[in-house]
Design an enzyme around this catalytic site. Structure first.
Site, PDB file in Angstrom:
ATOM      1  N   LYS A  55      -2.699   4.765   9.542  1.00  0.00           N
ATOM      2  CA  LYS A  55      -2.759   5.879   8.385  1.00  0.00           C
ATOM      3  C   LYS A  55      -2.947   7.056   9.309  1.00  0.00           C
ATOM      4  O   LYS A  55      -4.101   7.290   9.868  1.00  0.00           O
ATOM      5  CB  LYS A  55      -3.747   5.537   7.410  1.00  0.00           C
ATOM      6  CG  LYS A  55      -3.751   6.615   6.111  1.00  0.00           C
ATOM      7  CD  LYS A  55      -4.915   6.361   5.266  1.00  0.00           C
ATOM      8  CE  LYS A  55      -4.999   7.260   4.172  1.00  0.00           C
ATOM      9  NZ  LYS A  55      -6.017   6.704   3.369  1.00  0.00           N
TER      10      LYS A  55
ATOM     11  N   SER B 174      -4.215   6.346  -1.409  1.00  0.00           N
ATOM     12  CA  SER B 174      -3.642   7.605  -0.489  1.00  0.00           C
ATOM     13  C   SER B 174      -3.003   6.781   0.693  1.00  0.00           C
ATOM     14  O   SER B 174      -2.246   7.611   1.553  1.00  0.00           O
ATOM     15  CB  SER B 174      -4.898   8.307  -0.099  1.00  0.00           C
ATOM     16  OG  SER B 174      -5.747   7.749   0.669  1.00  0.00           O
TER      17      SER B 174
ATOM     18  N   SER C 264      -7.921   3.669  -2.656  1.00  0.00           N
ATOM     19  CA  SER C 264      -6.703   3.756  -1.856  1.00  0.00           C
ATOM     20  C   SER C 264      -6.142   2.651  -0.927  1.00  0.00           C
ATOM     21  O   SER C 264      -5.325   2.748  -0.212  1.00  0.00           O
ATOM     22  CB  SER C 264      -7.030   4.864  -0.663  1.00  0.00           C
ATOM     23  OG  SER C 264      -7.133   6.178  -1.447  1.00  0.00           O
TER      24      SER C 264
END
Length: 434
Positions: free
Chosen positions: A83, A152, A176
Site C-alpha cells: 500500500k 482505504s 480499511s
C-alpha cells in the site's frame, strides 16, 4: 484448495515461491501478461516503468542471497503488493495525495525491510485513498468494475483479487482491511494493535492504526503474518478443539443493511451445524463508541498533518480537509479520554467472552456487498468496534450475493490471540467455502 486442480496461472501461496530459477522467471512473464490485460481496468497498481525488468533482477538477487541448498525463510519467493503509505526504498511515497512526494519521504517501513530480507519480491506500490482516509483513487472492483473495491487499502485488496500477488500489505484505522477484503472476496487480516510494526508507514491516527494484509488463502496469510511477528506464542489448546463462536446482538448489528444482515444470519446458521454458536448481548453503547472512535481519528489526523496541512491545504481532498478541520477542534483532554476508551472497550468485550465461554466473535465485515460506483469506498462502521478495541480480526470470504458480488464474514479473537485466530481461520475458511 487442491493444488492439482488449480489453473496454470494461479497465484496460490505455493506456486509463487522461488522453487526454481527458471520457473520463477516464467511465472513472472505469465504475470506480466495478466497485468497488461487486467490493470487498465482494475487500476490497482501505481505506475512503474520497467516493473518486470526490476522484478527479474530482484528474483536473481533473492536467489543469490538465499541459495537453494541453504534454509530459506518461509516468505522466500512470495510476491507482495505494498500500500502506498508504506515507505519503500527505491519507490516514491504519494499516499494517494497531490502533495510533493519528497515532502512525504521517510525511511523504509520495518515490515518491508523484513520481507525483503527474507527473500520476498515486491510487486510494487498499490493504490491508497488519500492518506488512508476516504478520498478514493481510481481502483475498481475486479468482480465488477462498476463497483468500489473498498478502501482505504483499495489497491492491495484488488491486486490480490485480480491474481497479481498472493499477499498485499494494507492498513486499518477504521475498516480499511476487512471491508475491502469482503468487497473483493479475499482474506483480510488485521492483527492485535501494536503487534506488527507501523514504523515507516505514514500514520492516520497512531492510537488505532494497524498494519495488516490481504491474502489469496489462509496459508499465505498465516505465512506472511507469522514472518512479521515471529515467535509469538499460541495457546496449544486451540490445536485440539473447535472454537466457541459468539454473535454480538444489539444496536451494532442494526448498522448492517437488510441484505448484509440476512447474509450474516444465514452464515451463522450454516456454522451452527459444525460449531457451538452463542448469542450474547453486546455493544449496547455502540453509537457512543462510534462517535468516540471517529473523533479520535480526526483529532490524531489533525496532529499528524499539522505542518503539511498548513503549507499544502489547497492540495488536500475535501474529505480529508473536513476530517482535519474537525480534529483541530478536539481538546487534548477529550482526546486523552477517547484514547482510554480503546482499552475500556477491549476489557468489556473480553469480559463478555470469558463470562460466556466465547473464543471468537462473528459479525458482518461490511454493511453489505460492495456499493456501485467508485466515488466512495463504503461505510466501515461494521469494523469500527473491533478496531477501536485493538482486537485481532480476520475477514473470510463467504459466498456471493444474487448479483455475483462477494460477501464475507468478520471473525474477531482476544487481544494477542492472533495465532489462535489464524489457526482457527483455516477450518472456518474451509467450512465457509463448502
Amino acid at each position: 484448495m487442491n493444488m492439482d486442480d488449480e489453473p496454470e496461472d494461479s497465484l496460490s501461496s505455493s506456486r509463487y515461491r522461488l522453487e526454481g530459477f527458471a520457473d520463477l522467471h516464467e511465472d513472472l512473464e505469465r504475470l506480466r501478461r495478466k497485468v497488461e490485460e487486467l490493470e487498465p481496468t482494475v487500476q490497482c497498481l501505481l505506475p512503474e516503468e520497467n516493473r518486470f525488468s526490476r522484478l527479474h533482477r530482484d528474483a536473481d538477487a533473492a536467489q543469490a542471497a538465499h541459495p537453494k541448498h541453504i534454509f530459506r525463510p518461509s516468505v522466500f519467493g512470495h510476491l507482495i503488493g505494498v500500500k502506498d503509505i508504506f515507505h519503500v526504498d527505491g519507490f516514491p511515497t504519494r499516499a494517494g495525495s497531490k502533495l510533493p512526494p519528497e515532502v512525504l519521504a521517510g525511511p523504509q517501513a520495518e515490515v518491508v525491510t523484513q520481507l525483503r530480507k527474507d527473500g520476498a519480491l515486491l510487486l510494487g506500490k498499490t493504490v491508497s485513498t488519500e492518506f488512508a482516509y476516504y478520498a478514493p483513487g481510481p481502483t475498481r472492483n475486479p468482480h465488477n468494475p462498476e463497483h468500489t473495491p473498498g478502501g482505504s487499502s483499495s489497491g492491495s485488496a484488488a491486486a490480490v483479487a485480480s491474481g497479481f500477488c498472493p499477499v498485499a500489505l494494507g492498513t486499518q484505522t477504521i475498516g480499511s482491511i476487512i471491508r475491502p477484503a469482503a468487497y473483493c472476496g479475499v482474506i483480510g487480516f488485521k492483527p492485535s494493535y501494536g503487534l506488527i510494526s507501523t514504523a515507516g508507514v505514514i500514520p492516520l491516527a497512531p492510537s488505532v492504526d494497524h498494519v495488516g494484509l490481504f491474502a489469496v488463502d489462509m496459508a499465505s496469510a498465516h505465512t506472511v503474518a507469522l514472518a512479521l511477528f515471529p515467535g509469538f506464542p499460541s495457546s496449544s489448546e486451540s490445536i485440539f478443539r473447535r472454537p466457541v463462536l459468539g454473535i454480538p446482538e444489539g444496536p451494532y448489528l442494526s448498522k448492517a443493511s437488510d441484505e448484509g444482515l440476512a447474509h450474516f444470519r444465514d452464515t451463522c446458521d450454516w456454522l451452527t451445524s459444525r460449531y457451538k454458536v452463542k448469542t450474547v448481548p453486546a455493544l449496547a453503547d455502540f453509537d457512543d463508541i462510534e462517535t468516540r472512535h471517529r473523533r479520535l481519528v480526526a483529532a490524531e489526523a489533525a496532529q499528524v498533518h499539522e505542518d503539511w496541512f498548513r503549507q499544502y491545504r489547497d492540495l488536500y481532498a475535501p474529505q480529508t480537509v473536513e476530517l482535519i478541520e474537525k480534529g483541530q477542534k478536539v481538546s487534548s483532554r477529550q482526546l486523552n479520554k477517547d484514547r482510554k476508551g480503546c482499552a475500556q472497550l477491549r476489557d468489556e468485550l473480553e469480559d463478555l467472552m470469558e463470562k460466556h465461554g466465547i473464543d471468537l466473535w462473528l459479525s458482518p465485515p461490511a454493511q453489505g456487498p460492495a456499493p456501485a460506483g467508485i466515488g466512495n469506498t463504503g461505510n466501515p462502521v461494521m469494523n469500527l468496534p473491533w478496531t477501536h478495541a485493538g482486537l485481532p480480526t480476520l475477514g473470510l470470504p463467504a459466498g456471493v450475493n444474487a448479483d455475483g458480488m462477494p460477501m464475507g464474514l468478520q471473525v474477531t479473537g482476544i487481544f494477542r490471540g492472533d495465532e489462535d485466530l489464524l489457526h482457527w481461520g483455516y477450518e472456518l475458511a474451509r467450512v465457509l467455502a463448502l
